[in-house]
Enzyme design. Structure first.
Site, short mmCIF file in Angstrom:
data_model
loop_
_atom_site.label_atom_id
_atom_site.label_comp_id
_atom_site.label_asym_id
_atom_site.label_seq_id
_atom_site.Cartn_x
_atom_site.Cartn_y
_atom_site.Cartn_z
CG HIS A 41 39.76 40.74 17.56
ND1 HIS A 41 39.33 41.38 18.29
CD2 HIS A 41 40.26 39.54 18.23
CE1 HIS A 41 39.28 40.71 19.44
NE2 HIS A 41 39.75 39.65 19.46
NE ARG A 50 41.72 35.98 19.16
CZ ARG A 50 42.98 36.36 19.24
NH1 ARG A 50 43.80 35.71 18.50
NH2 ARG A 50 43.45 36.95 20.53
NE ARG A 77 37.90 33.27 22.01
CZ ARG A 77 38.58 34.41 22.02
NH1 ARG A 77 39.26 34.92 22.85
NH2 ARG A 77 38.55 35.19 20.74
CD GLU A 85 38.25 36.98 27.38
OE1 GLU A 85 39.09 37.78 26.50
OE2 GLU A 85 37.08 36.45 26.98
CG ASN A 107 44.69 40.73 23.66
OD1 ASN A 107 45.85 41.07 24.09
ND2 ASN A 107 44.40 39.70 22.81
CG ASP A 108 38.79 41.16 25.61
OD1 ASP A 108 38.57 42.59 25.56
OD2 ASP A 108 38.46 40.35 25.20
NE ARG A 119 41.02 43.86 22.31
CZ ARG A 119 40.80 42.42 22.14
NH1 ARG A 119 40.40 41.98 23.11
NH2 ARG A 119 41.41 41.72 21.29
CB CYS A 142 45.75 32.76 24.83
SG CYS A 142 44.27 33.15 25.47
C1 PEP Z 1 42.27 38.49 24.98
O1 PEP Z 1 41.24 38.96 25.27
O2 PEP Z 1 43.39 38.62 25.40
C2 PEP Z 1 42.14 37.03 24.10
C3 PEP Z 1 42.77 36.24 23.78
O3 PEP Z 1 40.89 37.17 23.37
P1 PEP Z 1 40.59 38.22 22.17
O4 PEP Z 1 41.69 39.10 21.87
O5 PEP Z 1 40.07 37.31 21.04
O6 PEP Z 1 39.51 38.98 22.66
MG MG Z 2 39.44 38.29 24.69
#
Ligand code: PEP
Ligand code: MG
Length: 550
Positions: free
Chosen positions: A189, A296, A332, A431, A454-455, A465, A502
């Site tokens: 993040h 977020r 979110r 995700e 990402n997740d 990650r 996203c």
């Molecule tokens: C993701 O997981 O792709 C996402 C947008 O949420 P975050 O990166 O905040 O976990």
């Molecule tokens: Mg996520």
């Protein structure tokens, strides 16, 4: 000149001086002082300096984030004046004739142990505050400026072993030209924040960084992940030219402002912005975002010591909606947990927090946290075009549970005569592989999906990650992830729902064509990537492209 090699997180060049971000971790030595009274005077002077810093920080925070967010600095000031804490330091200097730094660090240890052993999560969280004020005092004793009150006019290149998302938030953006971390991964993040802030950043450059002197001249190349320390004149000239080239390329993109996101063959897609808070709304608008695709909201809960209440949240959501002037804003609900740890939530320590009590799991088991956020969101819904999105969904039951809570709150607001918009959309993040696989069953329960790549990548490929050590196994374009996205897209459309992306992959222009072919309706990216993506889309022609590319 020394060259460090790391991973570029956001493309850009910064030339300046290093400034180390320190969070305590002082190696305080004990020594005996011959004049205890003189040592006490040193202590009192340092305390006065620390109090002045906190007053400045308070004023600045009131301006930036409002009264309630600034409270923490007022609490710290009161703690610095606490009699028990002060007596403990003064007694140690007088009775043991130790140096003030040692007396402060001993008091810090003793008091923080007492607080962390308390059951009440609020009191437990005070342990971190004790360490914080003690570190401030030790810095003042050493004559060093505090972490967040730097007086230099020149923006600096911030260096650290690693930065937590909450620490990145503390950085004064006007004074940061880039950041470099010894550790860290490109999908953390913190890296995402650098992209959102649009500042060059390089992570994972290794421990050598930590031995470099504060103030060293450096050049950060966010494109290649290289950091040049004490650069020679040839490198300086080359990188200055590169910086100018980058500035021109970014300026050229400005011509895309006001244009549609449409391919040469007429396929349209929305481009929205990802934001962390009010501070990025300006960047979203300046870069011509069609809306906010991911706010977020958990960042409202970070870097503070108590929950933002319903009213505070309502004001933030209302301001974002109003500022976006009727464009869609997807907020979110909080995604706390994993790397975003907040002590006052009182969560148990977990072996594997990314798979633990995070996001919707906290919300569904802690209504006292979830309900005020939902009330704030629904109350704000009348001020614009709101969409509420829920993170980390893995089952139909969770969605039904959420729907029940939302209906209950809507009835409650109705009874209280508080208006809310009936047009608010409700959606979920895709995700987890589970959500993608059962997206046919989830689609009828929602208005939209947004893919958190990402997740989704982390859970599909079983690759943490946060862990840079396994980066070589990480394939962001892995077929398994792309198939899951395609599956969710088909299921969304079959049920007449829209789907966006996203996660960071949405900004990857190597995949733009693939996503257009899948029929993705919206891409939500860091504000700095919007025009670049529009450029890519407007230069794509799906009629010419290779067959079978999906
Ligand atoms: C993701 O997981 O792709 C996402 C947008 O949420 P975050 O990166 O905040 O976990
Ligand atoms: Mg996520």
């Amino acid at each position: 000149m020394i060259t460090l090699h790391g991973k570029g997180v956001y493309g850009g060049i910064a030339i300046g001086h290093l400034s180390f971000f320190r969070r305590g971790g002082f190696h305080v030595r004990r020594h005996t002082v011959s004049n205890a009274e003189a040592e006490l005077r040193r202590f009192h002077k340092a305390k006065e300096k620390a109090i002045r810093e906190l007053e400045e920080l308070y004023e600045k925070a009131v301006r930036d984030i409002g009264e309630s967010g600034a409270q923490i600095f007022e609490i710290h000031r009161m703690m610095l004046e606490d009699d028990d804490y002060n007596d403990s330091v003064i007694n140690a200097i007088r009775a043991e004739r130790v140096n003030a730094e040692y007396a402060v660090s001993t008091a810090s240890e003793n008091f923080s142990v007492v607080f962390s052993s308390m059951d009440d999560p609020y009191m437990k969280a005070r342990a971190a505050d004790i360490r914080d004020i003690s570190n401030r005092l030790i810095r003042a004793l050493a004559g060093k400026p505090s972490d967040s009150v730097r007086s230099e006019e020149e923006a600096s290149i911030i260096c650290a072993d690693d930065l937590a998302p909450s620490e990145t938030m503390q950085l004064d953006r006007d004074k940061v030209s880039a950041f470099i971390t010894a550790e860290g991964s490109v999908n953390s993040h913190t890296a995402i924040l650098a992209r959102t802030m649009g500042i060059p950043a390089v992570v994972d450059v290794g421990e050598t960084l930590l031995g470099v002197a504060d103030g060293t001249e450096a050049i950060v190349d966010g494109f290649t992940g290289k950091v040049y320390l004490s650069p020679d004149s040839e490198t300086k000239a080359r990188m200055t030219a590169r910086q100018e080239e980058d500035r021109k390329a970014k300026a050229l993109l400005q011509k895309y402002k006001g244009m549609e996101n449409i391919t040469k063959d007429g396929t349209k897609i929305e481009i929205f912005a990802n934001i962390q808070g009010l501070r990025e709304v300006g960047a979203a608008l300046m870069n011509d975002a069609g809306g906010i695709g991911l706010f977020r909201s958990e960042f409202l809960y970070l870097d503070r010591n108590s929950f933002p209440d319903e009213e505070e949240q309502f004001q933030v959501y209302k301001t974002v909606l109003q500022s976006m002037g009727g464009k869609k804003v997807v907020i979110r609900t909080l995604d706390i947990g994993a790397d975003k740890q907040v002590p006052y939530f009182g969560l148990e320590k977990e072996e594997n927090p990314a798979m633990g009590m995070r996001a919707i799991r906290i919300c569904l088991t802690r209504p006292e946290i979830f309900r005020p956020q939902l009330r704030a969101l629904l109350r704000a819904s009348v001020f614009g075009k709101l969409a509420i999105m829920f993170p980390m969904i893995t089952s139909v039951e969770e969605m039904s549970d959420i729907r029940r809570t939302v209906s209950d709150i809507q009835r409650e607001l109705g009874r209280e005569g508080i208006p809310y918009s009936p047009d608010t959309e409700f959606g979920i993040m895709i995700e987890t592989p589970a959500a993608a696989i059962i997206s046919d069953r989830l689609a009828p329960l929602v208005d939209f999906f947004s893919v958190g790549t990402n997740d989704l990548t982390q859970y599909t490929l079983a690759l943490d990650r946060q862990n840079p050590g396994i980066a070589s196994f990480f394939d962001p374009h892995h077929e398994a992830v792309l198939r899951l996205i395609a599956m969710a897209t088909e299921n969304a459309h079959r049920h007449g729902k829209w789907i966006g992306i996203c996660g960071e992959l949405g900004a990857d222009t190597e995949l733009t064509e693939t996503f257009l072919r899948m029929g993705i309706d919206e891409l939500s990216v860091s504000p700095a990537y919007i025009l670049r993506l529009r450029d890519k889309i407007r230069n794509t022609d799906l009629r010419n492209s290779k067959k079978g590319k999906k």
